[in-house]
Design an enzyme around this catalytic site. Structure first.
Site, PDB file in Angstrom:
ATOM      1  N   CYS A  88       0.914  -1.129   0.004  1.00 42.90           N
ATOM      2  CA  CYS A  88      -0.008  -0.138   0.078  1.00 42.90           C
ATOM      3  C   CYS A  88       0.705   1.251   0.135  1.00 42.90           C
ATOM      4  CB  CYS A  88      -0.942  -0.004   1.037  1.00 42.90           C
ATOM      5  SG  CYS A  88      -2.573   0.914   0.705  1.00 42.90           S
ATOM      6  N   HIS A 181      -3.407  -5.171   1.770  1.00 39.16           N
ATOM      7  CA  HIS A 181      -2.622  -5.420   2.848  1.00 39.16           C
ATOM      8  C   HIS A 181      -2.859  -6.901   3.279  1.00 39.16           C
ATOM      9  CE1 HIS A 181      -2.170  -1.421   4.376  1.00 39.16           C
ATOM     10  NE2 HIS A 181      -3.335  -1.119   3.431  1.00 39.16           N
ATOM     11  N   GLU A 183      -0.955  -8.578   5.332  1.00 36.93           N
ATOM     12  CA  GLU A 183      -0.899  -8.464   6.660  1.00 36.93           C
ATOM     13  C   GLU A 183      -2.141  -8.316   7.765  1.00 36.93           C
ATOM     14  OE1 GLU A 183      -0.338  -6.047   5.010  1.00 36.93           O
ATOM     15  OE2 GLU A 183      -0.770  -4.154   6.026  1.00 36.93           O
TER      16      GLU A 183
HETATM   17  N1  GLN Z   1      -3.468   6.313   0.997  1.00 33.97           N
HETATM   18  C1  GLN Z   1      -2.442   6.013   1.530  1.00 33.97           C
HETATM   19  C2  GLN Z   1      -1.450   6.900   1.008  1.00 33.97           C
HETATM   20  O1  GLN Z   1      -1.401   7.374   0.071  1.00 33.97           O
HETATM   21  C3  GLN Z   1      -2.190   4.482   1.644  1.00 33.97           C
HETATM   22  C4  GLN Z   1      -3.135   3.842   2.334  1.00 33.97           C
HETATM   23  C5  GLN Z   1      -2.581   2.701   3.092  1.00 33.97           C
HETATM   24  O2  GLN Z   1      -1.196   2.424   3.162  1.00 33.97           O
HETATM   25  N2  GLN Z   1      -3.309   1.777   3.622  1.00 33.97           N
HETATM   26  O3  GLN Z   1      -0.148   7.037   1.264  1.00 33.97           O
END
Ligand code: GLN
Length: 210
Positions: A88, A181, A183
């Protein structure tokens, strides 16, 4: 599982613990027999066979890396072969091209990533994904303000897409990026996949040194 090529050697993987959901990664790595440690300094990273950059806020993690003078040295270590997995926000930081990031990313994976591509927090969702090279049933993936990988370069292999074709997992040699994610589920296969990548890199380095 312990490596057959390195009997008795336990992999050590660091989870970058500046901001974000690093604690959850540690448990999943440990479920794969990995010695998983929180890392906050370059010296700690240097003791590791691989690095996970967790989800969180990519802008915050980028700012902290810059504030702690870690951005350039970390980029160099990753370019020099440190296996690294970004989930992410971590995936955003690995990309060479992030139009909506107000700071410089680490910028090591040849891809364009769009932040918050699925909307806001309430548009978070789950999906079952087939991951190339992963055995067993589809992987349940949780997307939270997730990015999407809009473009990948020639060296990047697409590992998973959503039903509409959007790319959510990719690999470039020793680098791994997932929009979601793993995890936050109880399925530790993605962490096992990354641990295997770290073992491959150790094997490659051992071959090059002999
Ligand atoms: N929206 C976040 C970003 O742009 C990422 C979200 C996340 O890691 N769950 O950094």
């Amino acid at each position: 599982m312990p490596s057959t090529d390195h009997p008795g050697t336990q992999l050590r993987i660091g989870v970058l613990a500046l901001q974000g959901d690093f604690a959850e990664h540690l448990a999943m790595l440990r479920a794969n027999g990995v010695d998983a440690v929180e890392v906050r300094t370059l010296a700690q990273i240097d003791g590791c066979d691989g690095l996970v950059i967790p989800g969180g806020e990519s802008t915050t993690i980028a700012r902290l890396l810059i504030a702690f003078d870690m951005l350039e040295p970390l980029r160099e270590r990753i370019r020099n072969g440190l296996p690294t997995w970004g989930t992410c926000a971590g995936a955003i930081l690995l990309a060479t091209d992030v139009p909506a990031l107000d700071r410089e990313p680490i910028g090591v994976m040849d891809m364009t990533v769009d932040r918050n591509a699925f909307g806001t927090q309430i548009q978070s969702f789950e999906a079952d994904l087939d991951i190339a090279g992963m055995e067993g049933p589809p992987l349940r993936a949780i997307f939270i303000r997730a990015p999407v990988i809009r473009r990948v370069g020639k060296a990047v292999e697409v590992l998973a897409t959503l039903a509409d074709g959007r790319i959510v997992a990719a690999r470039q040699g020793h680098l791994l990026a997932t929009s979601f994610h793993p995890e936050l589920t109880n399925d530790a296969r993605m962490h096992g996949y990354f641990a295997e990548m770290c073992r491959e890199q150790l094997d490659a380095e051992a071959r090059a040194a002999s």
